[in-house]
Design an enzyme around this catalytic site. Structure first.
Site, PDB file in Angstrom:
ATOM      1  N   GLY A 114       1.182  -1.198   0.228  1.00  0.00           N
ATOM      2  CA  GLY A 114       0.353   0.329   0.083  1.00  0.00           C
ATOM      3  C   GLY A 114       0.998   1.228   0.109  1.00  0.00           C
ATOM      4  N   GLY A 115       2.555   1.079  -0.382  1.00  0.00           N
ATOM      5  CA  GLY A 115       3.383   2.901  -0.400  1.00  0.00           C
ATOM      6  C   GLY A 115       2.480   3.511  -1.183  1.00  0.00           C
ATOM      7  CE  LYS A 116       5.661   2.916  -5.962  1.00  0.00           C
ATOM      8  NZ  LYS A 116       6.996   1.555  -5.727  1.00  0.00           N
ATOM      9  CB  CYS A 232      12.272  -1.971  -6.667  1.00  0.00           C
ATOM     10  SG  CYS A 232      11.279  -3.894  -6.287  1.00  0.00           S
TER      11      CYS A 232
HETATM   12  N1  SAM Z   1       2.572  -0.919  -4.768  1.00  0.00           N
HETATM   13  C1  SAM Z   1       2.990  -1.796  -4.520  1.00  0.00           C
HETATM   14  C2  SAM Z   1       3.578  -1.307  -2.415  1.00  0.00           C
HETATM   15  O1  SAM Z   1       3.856   1.000  -3.557  1.00  0.00           O
HETATM   16  O2  SAM Z   1       3.115  -1.119  -1.764  1.00  0.00           O
HETATM   17  C3  SAM Z   1       4.618  -2.984  -4.716  1.00  0.00           C
HETATM   18  C4  SAM Z   1       3.245  -4.057  -5.051  1.00  0.00           C
HETATM   19  S1  SAM Z   1       4.508  -5.274  -5.608  1.00  0.00           S
HETATM   20  C5  SAM Z   1       5.908  -4.143  -6.573  1.00  0.00           C
HETATM   21  C6  SAM Z   1       3.427  -6.245  -6.758  1.00  0.00           C
HETATM   22  C7  SAM Z   1       2.494  -6.942  -5.853  1.00  0.00           C
HETATM   23  O3  SAM Z   1       1.903  -7.467  -7.440  1.00  0.00           O
HETATM   24  C8  SAM Z   1       2.876  -7.663  -5.079  1.00  0.00           C
HETATM   25  O4  SAM Z   1       2.282  -7.071  -4.210  1.00  0.00           O
HETATM   26  C9  SAM Z   1       2.579  -8.704  -5.659  1.00  0.00           C
HETATM   27  O5  SAM Z   1       1.687 -10.130  -4.600  1.00  0.00           O
HETATM   28  C10 SAM Z   1       1.687  -8.426  -7.195  1.00  0.00           C
HETATM   29  N2  SAM Z   1       1.235  -9.260  -8.209  1.00  0.00           N
HETATM   30  C11 SAM Z   1       1.899 -10.477  -7.770  1.00  0.00           C
HETATM   31  N3  SAM Z   1       1.741 -11.541  -8.994  1.00  0.00           N
HETATM   32  C12 SAM Z   1       0.449 -11.003  -9.742  1.00  0.00           C
HETATM   33  C13 SAM Z   1      -0.636 -10.624 -10.500  1.00  0.00           C
HETATM   34  N4  SAM Z   1       0.117 -11.703 -11.092  1.00  0.00           N
HETATM   35  N5  SAM Z   1      -0.815  -9.563 -11.396  1.00  0.00           N
HETATM   36  C14 SAM Z   1      -1.244  -8.848 -10.201  1.00  0.00           C
HETATM   37  N6  SAM Z   1      -0.609  -8.442  -9.476  1.00  0.00           N
HETATM   38  C15 SAM Z   1       0.740  -9.499  -8.839  1.00  0.00           C
END
Ligand code: SAM
Length: 419
Positions: A114-116, A232
């Site tokens: 949930g950061g973004k 990232c």
């Molecule tokens: N945006 C978040 C933040 O700022 O806190 C971080 C997101 S993290 C980089 C990517 C997220 O994509 C993870 O929570 C993961 O569970 C989810 N994810 C994994 N596979 C996915 C898929 N096939 N489709 C959509 N989201 C997926």
């Protein structure tokens, strides 16, 4: 220094040439940390004055971001009050590129923890609708709790695959953020697992998954809408080449810019971000919120007297739950704030309600740090206030509910949030 995968190092050497030495050197310094003041509750200037953690200058690409020091940034009372969010500094670079305007329809497609999403919410200031989606159920729970802690009043938190969501929201959103699951090369310092799980094969698997997610995002973006893609990681197949492939499939999009923050060039662990615009075209009609019945409000309006003075719009009862919902959005998606539940004819306030109030809106019980910590541990405390529901506040910021009974404040902080 951490032991980095050989194939990763070789690829970086090839890409960076003369800069490779400086890149490698950046792994010798500890990971940089940062916090973002939550503009839904406090201005960056005020936060700087009362921050419970030592700050170390501003993050250049986010007006509410501050570099911070310490090992327990997320363990203070003001963090529990939602006054700030702990976020890696370079991860703050993507949301400003959405150029959020109040009143827009915005989707954060891969949103947990949930950061973004909370960063987007502070730019929206409660106007418009934010759909924060996370595919993984466990992470969805964490996302929900961070959205609540930060007092976001205009979000629907969903747990769907991008494909399912795309069936529902065709050409709907003005802005979409795809913060894609990636091989996490920028996380090597922070998470040992990122190093362990890294392989060339995994980079390819991530790239294929990202391409699918981008396709769903494309379907959901309204004509004239903006898509921000971020990772990232430094792997070109997940970054620049991913965007090249997308543009090959969708040449109508305009690439506005790409940014690559590298750890030897900026104060951050690294991030990639691309900004794309869809040409003008179809934008789905507003959803209709069902007419709100006067009877839905009764228990909440009775409860409010003498306890809180805040006004809420579109109060809707769904089952036992009472919600204040965003305009023009389907009620069943509950985009808004849960106000509470009606149990045996009596209203019980929800934690989310306490967290979205400010000090002027509550008849609260102000506590000092010692009692606040007791409260966050789930304990009761002595309290001379009249019997009834009260918001517990620390330095004026709500922490949650208590119910005063004959001089004792009974703890109503949800069990899952207790320290
Ligand atoms: N945006 C978040 C933040 O700022 O806190 C971080 C997101 S993290 C980089 C990517 C997220 O994509 C993870 O929570 C993961 O569970 C989810 N994810 C994994 N596979 C996915 C898929 N096939 N489709 C959509 N989201 C997926």
């Amino acid at each position: 220094m951490i032991d980095l995968p050989q194939e990763f190092l070789e690829r970086m050497k090839g890409e960076l040439g003369g800069e490779y030495g400086a890149f490698l050197q950046s792994y010798a310094r500890p990971a940089l940390k940062a916090v973002r003041a939550n503009a839904l509750k406090i201005t960056p200037e005020e936060f700087e004055k009362i921050s419970p953690v030592p700050l170390d200058g501003k993050v250049p690409w986010e007006e509410s971001g501050f570099y911070a020091q310490g090992d327990s940034l997320g363990k203070t009372v003001l963090h529990a009050a939602g006054l700030y969010y702990v976020q890696e500094p370079s991860a703050m670079c993507a949301v400003p590129e959405l150029e959020v305007k109040r009143g827009e329809r915005i989707l954060d497609l891969c949103a947990a923890p949930g950061g973004k999403s909370t960063q987007i919410a502070q730019y929206m200031q409660g106007e418009g609708v934010l759909v924060a989606n996370e595919i993984d159920f466990k992470r969805y729970g964490i996302l929900k709790s961070n959205i609540e802690r930060c007092g976001v009043k205009n979000a629907a938190v969903t747990c769907q695959s991008p494909e399912n969501l795309a069936d529902y929201y065709q050409s709907y959103f003005d802005k979409i953020l795809v913060d894609a699951p990636c091989s996490g090369e920028g996380m090597f310092k922070k998470e040992e697992a990122a190093v362990r799980e890294w392989s060339l094969k995994n980079v390819q698997a991530c790239a294929a998954r990202q391409a699918k997610i981008l396709e769903s995002a494309h379907k959901m973006l309204a004509g004239g809408g903006r898509l921000v893609y971020s990772t990232c990681t430094f792997a070109p197949d997940e970054d620049e080449r991913q965007i090249e492939n997308f543009l090959r499939l969708h040449p109508e999009y305009k690439l506005i810019k790409t940014k690559k923050l590298l750890p030897h060039k900026v104060k951050g662990e690294g991030h990639f971000c691309a900004v794309l615009e869809k040409p003008s075209g179809e934008r789905a009609e507003d959803f209709r919120l069902k007419a709100v019945k006067a009877s839905d409000k009764k228990e909440f309006e009775d409860f409010k007297k003498g306890v809180i003075s805040a006004e809420f719009k579109n109060i809707v009862r769904i089952g036992d739950g009472v919600y204040s919902l965003v305009d023009d959005f389907p009620a069943e998606l509950k985009a808004g704030v849960k106000l509470g539940e009606v149990k045996n004819g009596r209203f019980e306030p929800a934690h989310a309600l306490a967290m979205c109030l400010n000090n002027e809106e509550v008849n609260g019980v102000e506590v000092d740090e010692e009692v606040a910590i007791k409260y966050l541990r789930g304990l009761t405390f002595y309290c001379a206030e009249e019997n009834g529901w009260r918001v517990v506040t620390y330095k004026g910021y709500p922490l949650g509910w208590c119910k005063v009974v004959n001089g004792v404040a009974k703890n109503h902080l949800p069990k899952g949030l207790r320290v």
